[in-house]
Design a protein around this motif. Structure first.
Motif, mmCIF file in Angstrom:
data_model
loop_
_atom_site.group_PDB
_atom_site.id
_atom_site.type_symbol
_atom_site.label_atom_id
_atom_site.label_comp_id
_atom_site.label_asym_id
_atom_site.label_seq_id
_atom_site.Cartn_x
_atom_site.Cartn_y
_atom_site.Cartn_z
ATOM 1 N N UNK A 147 0.829 -1.201 0.000
ATOM 2 C CA UNK A 147 0.000 0.000 0.000
ATOM 3 C C UNK A 147 0.863 1.250 0.000
ATOM 4 N N UNK A 148 1.954 1.221 0.769
ATOM 5 C CA UNK A 148 2.857 2.362 0.797
ATOM 6 C C UNK A 148 3.484 2.558 -0.575
ATOM 7 N N UNK A 149 3.908 1.478 -1.206
ATOM 8 C CA UNK A 149 4.488 1.582 -2.543
ATOM 9 C C UNK A 149 3.459 2.104 -3.533
ATOM 10 N N UNK A 150 2.203 1.638 -3.421
ATOM 11 C CA UNK A 150 1.156 2.137 -4.314
ATOM 12 C C UNK A 150 0.927 3.626 -4.103
ATOM 13 N N UNK A 151 0.951 4.089 -2.874
ATOM 14 C CA UNK A 151 0.793 5.506 -2.585
ATOM 15 C C UNK A 151 1.920 6.324 -3.192
ATOM 16 N N UNK A 152 3.112 5.801 -3.119
ATOM 17 C CA UNK A 152 4.258 6.494 -3.721
ATOM 18 C C UNK A 152 4.138 6.525 -5.238
ATOM 19 N N UNK A 153 3.684 5.428 -5.793
ATOM 20 C CA UNK A 153 3.505 5.387 -7.253
ATOM 21 C C UNK A 153 2.431 6.362 -7.690
ATOM 22 N N UNK A 154 1.321 6.416 -6.933
ATOM 23 C CA UNK A 154 0.268 7.372 -7.259
ATOM 24 C C UNK A 154 0.813 8.795 -7.203
ATOM 25 N N UNK A 155 1.605 9.094 -6.179
ATOM 26 C CA UNK A 155 2.186 10.433 -6.050
ATOM 27 C C UNK A 155 3.118 10.732 -7.210
ATOM 28 N N UNK A 156 3.873 9.741 -7.637
ATOM 29 C CA UNK A 156 4.791 9.921 -8.762
ATOM 30 C C UNK A 156 4.030 10.187 -10.060
ATOM 31 N N UNK A 157 2.970 9.419 -10.293
ATOM 32 C CA UNK A 157 2.146 9.614 -11.491
ATOM 33 C C UNK A 157 1.483 10.985 -11.448
ATOM 34 N N UNK A 158 0.964 11.363 -10.294
ATOM 35 C CA UNK A 158 0.314 12.668 -10.151
ATOM 36 C C UNK A 158 1.310 13.800 -10.392
ATOM 37 N N UNK A 159 2.531 13.637 -9.914
ATOM 38 C CA UNK A 159 3.559 14.659 -10.137
ATOM 39 C C UNK A 159 3.865 14.809 -11.625
ATOM 40 N N UNK A 160 3.915 13.705 -12.353
ATOM 41 C CA UNK A 160 4.153 13.759 -13.797
ATOM 42 C C UNK A 160 3.021 14.514 -14.476
ATOM 43 N N UNK A 161 1.782 14.209 -14.095
ATOM 44 C CA UNK A 161 0.636 14.867 -14.719
ATOM 45 C C UNK A 161 0.583 16.351 -14.372
ATOM 46 N N UNK A 162 0.948 16.694 -13.141
ATOM 47 C CA UNK A 162 0.939 18.112 -12.746
ATOM 48 C C UNK A 162 1.999 18.912 -13.489
ATOM 49 N N UNK A 163 3.103 18.263 -13.823
ATOM 50 C CA UNK A 163 4.174 18.986 -14.513
ATOM 51 C C UNK A 163 3.925 19.101 -16.015
ATOM 52 N N UNK A 164 2.949 18.360 -16.515
ATOM 53 C CA UNK A 164 2.639 18.386 -17.945
ATOM 54 C C UNK A 164 1.715 19.558 -18.267
ATOM 55 N N UNK A 165 1.862 20.102 -19.445
ATOM 56 C CA UNK A 165 1.002 21.220 -19.848
ATOM 57 C C UNK A 165 -0.276 20.752 -20.546
ATOM 58 N N UNK A 166 -0.338 19.465 -20.851
ATOM 59 C CA UNK A 166 -1.500 18.875 -21.519
ATOM 60 C C UNK A 166 -1.809 17.529 -20.866
ATOM 61 N N UNK A 167 -3.037 17.031 -21.020
ATOM 62 C CA UNK A 167 -3.344 15.690 -20.523
ATOM 63 C C UNK A 167 -2.445 14.647 -21.188
ATOM 64 N N UNK A 168 -2.125 13.581 -20.445
ATOM 65 C CA UNK A 168 -1.222 12.554 -20.938
ATOM 66 C C UNK A 168 -1.901 11.191 -20.981
ATOM 67 N N UNK A 169 -1.531 10.391 -21.969
ATOM 68 C CA UNK A 169 -1.987 9.008 -22.063
ATOM 69 C C UNK A 169 -1.134 8.153 -21.128
#
Length: 134
Positions: free
Chosen positions: A16-38
């Motif tokens: 669960x901790x690893x999943x939370x970290x992965x979710x945070x990592x994915x969210x960080x990638x999306x927040x840094x993008x200027x457009x929606x990502x596949x």
């Protein structure tokens, strides 16, 4: 030791901790993008050893939690954050209040636990200096 294997629940907690970290990592990638990502674009930006299906699962879970929005993009979806970091924190606070049976108690404890600076800020905002961005 008692001869029983107690490693099971610890591994589940680690997952669960690893999943939370992965979710945070994915969210960080999306927040840094200027457009929606596949999912493929998210995977390409994250790199590492994640499988495509893992990225799709993470994106789907975040979407199901109302953290992300999505729109059809070819045969896939393109994902974007539903709100900024402040908006997401505010939504979590609202959900916590909605789940509380003793709202006054929760608010009293929350305000009581604020630092003096945060308490002063809250007093200023409640006094009419509130810019909600709406």
């Amino acid at each position: 030791m008692d001869g029983h294997d107690h490693a099971g629940p610890a591994h589940e907690g680690d997952r669960r901790l690893a999943n939370g970290r992965r979710e945070a990592e994915v969210l960080a990638v999306l927040r840094s993008a200027s457009v929606p990502l596949t999912p493929r674009e998210v995977l390409d930006r994250i790199g590492g050893d994640l499988a495509y299906s893992t990225v799709v699962t993470i994106l789907t879970r975040l979407y199901d939690k109302d953290v992300l929005t999505r729109a059809a993009h070819g045969r896939a979806f393109a994902y974007a954050p539903a709100t900024d970091e402040q908006g997401f924190a505010a939504r979590k606070m609202h959900r916590a209040m909605e789940e509380a049976q003793d709202r006054e108690g929760v608010l009293t404890r929350f305000v009581g636990d604020l630092s003096s600076g945060d308490e002063a800020l809250l007093r200023r905002l409640l006094g009419g200096d509130l810019d909600t961005g709406r």
